[in-house]
Design an enzyme around this catalytic site. Structure first.
Site, PDB file in Angstrom:
ATOM      1  N   HIS A  31       0.857  -1.197   0.000  1.00 48.19           N
ATOM      2  CA  HIS A  31       0.000   0.000   0.000  1.00 48.19           C
ATOM      3  C   HIS A  31       0.891   1.244   0.000  1.00 48.19           C
ATOM      4  O   HIS A  31       1.718   1.410   0.904  1.00 48.19           O
ATOM      5  CB  HIS A  31      -0.863  -0.037   1.271  1.00 48.19           C
ATOM      6  CG  HIS A  31      -1.807   1.112   1.455  1.00 48.19           C
ATOM      7  ND1 HIS A  31      -3.063   1.160   0.887  1.00 48.19           N
ATOM      8  CD2 HIS A  31      -1.692   2.252   2.187  1.00 48.19           C
ATOM      9  CE1 HIS A  31      -3.665   2.283   1.269  1.00 48.19           C
ATOM     10  NE2 HIS A  31      -2.857   2.955   2.053  1.00 48.19           N
ATOM     11  N   MET A  35       0.615  11.564  -1.085  1.00 50.93           N
ATOM     12  CA  MET A  35       0.037  12.829  -0.600  1.00 50.93           C
ATOM     13  C   MET A  35       0.739  13.980  -1.312  1.00 50.93           C
ATOM     14  O   MET A  35       1.958  13.968  -1.476  1.00 50.93           O
ATOM     15  CB  MET A  35       0.242  12.947   0.912  1.00 50.93           C
ATOM     16  CG  MET A  35      -0.449  11.839   1.700  1.00 50.93           C
ATOM     17  SD  MET A  35      -0.116  12.002   3.469  1.00 50.93           S
ATOM     18  CE  MET A  35      -0.268  10.299   3.962  1.00 50.93           C
ATOM     19  N   HIS A  68      -2.767   4.786  -2.694  1.00 48.15           N
ATOM     20  CA  HIS A  68      -3.842   5.502  -1.991  1.00 48.15           C
ATOM     21  C   HIS A  68      -3.648   6.983  -2.297  1.00 48.15           C
ATOM     22  O   HIS A  68      -2.739   7.613  -1.744  1.00 48.15           O
ATOM     23  CB  HIS A  68      -3.718   5.183  -0.492  1.00 48.15           C
ATOM     24  CG  HIS A  68      -4.664   5.929   0.375  1.00 48.15           C
ATOM     25  ND1 HIS A  68      -4.598   5.853   1.746  1.00 48.15           N
ATOM     26  CD2 HIS A  68      -5.698   6.751   0.108  1.00 48.15           C
ATOM     27  CE1 HIS A  68      -5.548   6.601   2.265  1.00 48.15           C
ATOM     28  NE2 HIS A  68      -6.230   7.151   1.292  1.00 48.15           N
ATOM     29  N   MET A 139     -11.303   4.717   6.121  1.00 47.26           N
ATOM     30  CA  MET A 139     -10.205   5.275   6.915  1.00 47.26           C
ATOM     31  C   MET A 139     -10.562   5.216   8.390  1.00 47.26           C
ATOM     32  O   MET A 139     -11.655   5.646   8.771  1.00 47.26           O
ATOM     33  CB  MET A 139      -9.945   6.732   6.508  1.00 47.26           C
ATOM     34  CG  MET A 139      -9.318   6.913   5.134  1.00 47.26           C
ATOM     35  SD  MET A 139      -7.815   5.988   4.878  1.00 47.26           S
ATOM     36  CE  MET A 139      -6.714   6.801   6.035  1.00 47.26           C
ATOM     37  N   ASP A 181      -7.879   1.239   7.010  1.00 45.82           N
ATOM     38  CA  ASP A 181      -6.554   1.848   6.947  1.00 45.82           C
ATOM     39  C   ASP A 181      -6.384   2.907   8.030  1.00 45.82           C
ATOM     40  O   ASP A 181      -7.103   3.892   8.053  1.00 45.82           O
ATOM     41  CB  ASP A 181      -6.403   2.509   5.558  1.00 45.82           C
ATOM     42  CG  ASP A 181      -5.068   3.164   5.344  1.00 45.82           C
ATOM     43  OD1 ASP A 181      -4.894   3.797   4.292  1.00 45.82           O
ATOM     44  OD2 ASP A 181      -4.190   3.061   6.233  1.00 45.82           O
TER      45      ASP A 181
HETATM   46  C1  DX5 Z   1      -2.650   7.670   6.592  1.00 46.11           C
HETATM   47  C2  DX5 Z   1      -2.368   6.572   5.562  1.00 46.11           C
HETATM   48  C3  DX5 Z   1      -2.280   5.228   6.200  1.00 46.11           C
HETATM   49  C4  DX5 Z   1      -1.178   5.174   7.244  1.00 46.11           C
HETATM   50  C5  DX5 Z   1      -1.260   3.879   8.014  1.00 46.11           C
HETATM   51  O1  DX5 Z   1      -2.854   8.892   5.929  1.00 46.11           O
HETATM   52  O2  DX5 Z   1      -3.378   6.528   4.596  1.00 46.11           O
HETATM   53  O3  DX5 Z   1      -2.063   4.225   5.207  1.00 46.11           O
HETATM   54  O4  DX5 Z   1       0.064   5.293   6.626  1.00 46.11           O
HETATM   55  O5  DX5 Z   1      -0.233   3.957   8.981  1.00 46.11           O
HETATM   56  P1  DX5 Z   1      -0.526   3.447  10.485  1.00 46.11           P
HETATM   57  O6  DX5 Z   1      -0.825   1.960  10.352  1.00 46.11           O
HETATM   58  O7  DX5 Z   1       0.769   3.722  11.200  1.00 46.11           O
HETATM   59  O8  DX5 Z   1      -1.699   4.217  10.994  1.00 46.11           O
HETATM   60 ZN    ZN Z   2      -3.240   4.701   3.213  1.00 47.57          ZN
END
Ligand code: DX5
Ligand code: ZN
Length: 226
Positions: A31, A35, A68, A139, A181
């Site tokens: 994954h 961003m 993502h 999320m 996630d």
């Molecule tokens: C957050 C991301 C997630 C995050 C998950 O914005 O979309 O994928 O990296 O990381 P953990 O498992 O540390 O919350």
């Molecule tokens: Zn993510």
């Protein structure tokens, strides 16, 4: 329930080592959190298609890579991630103007597409899209960084989507996958598995200084009883 690492918390100067550890641990789905410094609330910038290409070249063709897309212009830039080697893009319902149109474009390009909902976004925003989606992602943190605390308040949303997808599959519809996630660790992996999640993204719970990816994965898998 399958576990997929978010590589966001990895040390990118040693990413090959981390990816090797994950492969050795038997992980086959990766994954990648994209961003753009604009869309997520804390304006984080992570990485782009160039890193996706390096990760695909390193991992080879057997593994599954999703991107993502936490970005403002996914409808214009999604193809760069597929062409860099991603199998699937997962776009935010909150960030896309015409999701139905995006689904058909991605599918005609031969790729897969998921739709992700922020913690506060209702399922009613996506129910009409599910018959066409390869994946729905809920999320359980506010998007923006790894290592945040899990939000159990998304339980009803996950259960409602599970029910919806199960009915769809029972009626011969698409086998849409359900993913969660954010904040998933060994203390709550069993909980989300009991909600009917197919795949859990784990970032800091897998890639951290406490143990190797393999040790952390074994810990999490041992905790899943359902
Ligand atoms: C957050 C991301 C997630 C995050 C998950 O914005 O979309 O994928 O990296 O990381 P953990 O498992 O540390 O919350
Ligand atoms: Zn993510």
């Amino acid at each position: 329930m399958e576990i997929t690492p978010s590589i966001l918390t990895a040390d990118f100067c040693n990413l090959g080592e981390t990816l090797d550890e994950a492969l050795k641990a038997g992980i086959s789905w990766f994954h990648m959190d994209i961003m753009d410094g604009n869309w997520v609330i804390n304006k984080t910038i992570t990485f782009g298609p160039a890193l996706v290409k390096s990760v695909r070249d390193f991992l080879g063709d057997e593994v599954f890579i999703d991107c993502h897309l936490m970005i403002t212009n996914a409808e214009l830039t999604w193809k760069q991630f597929i062409d860099a080697g991603a199998d699937m893009i997962i776009c935010h319902i909150e960030a896309v103007d015409n999701f139905q149109n995006l689904i058909s474009k991605v599918h005609s390009h031969g790729a897969k597409i998921g739709c992700v909902l922020n913690p506060e976004t209702e399922t009613s925003e996506v129910l009409h899209l599910i018959p066409y989606l390869d994946l729905v992602l809920v999320m359980s943190v506010v998007p923006g960084k790894g290592g945040q605390s899990f939000m159990p308040s998304v339980e009803n949303k996950v259960r409602e989507l599970r029910k919806n997808i199960d009915l769809q599959i029972k009626n011969g519809g698409k086998k849409t996958k359900l993913m969660i996630d954010g904040g998933i660790k060994d203390h709550n992996a069993d909980l989300v598995s009991s909600w009917g999640v197919d795949i859990a993204v784990v970032g800091s719970g897998l890639i951290n200084n406490e143990g190797t990816v393999e040790e952390n994965l074994i810990q999490i898998k041992k905790s899943i009883k359902t």
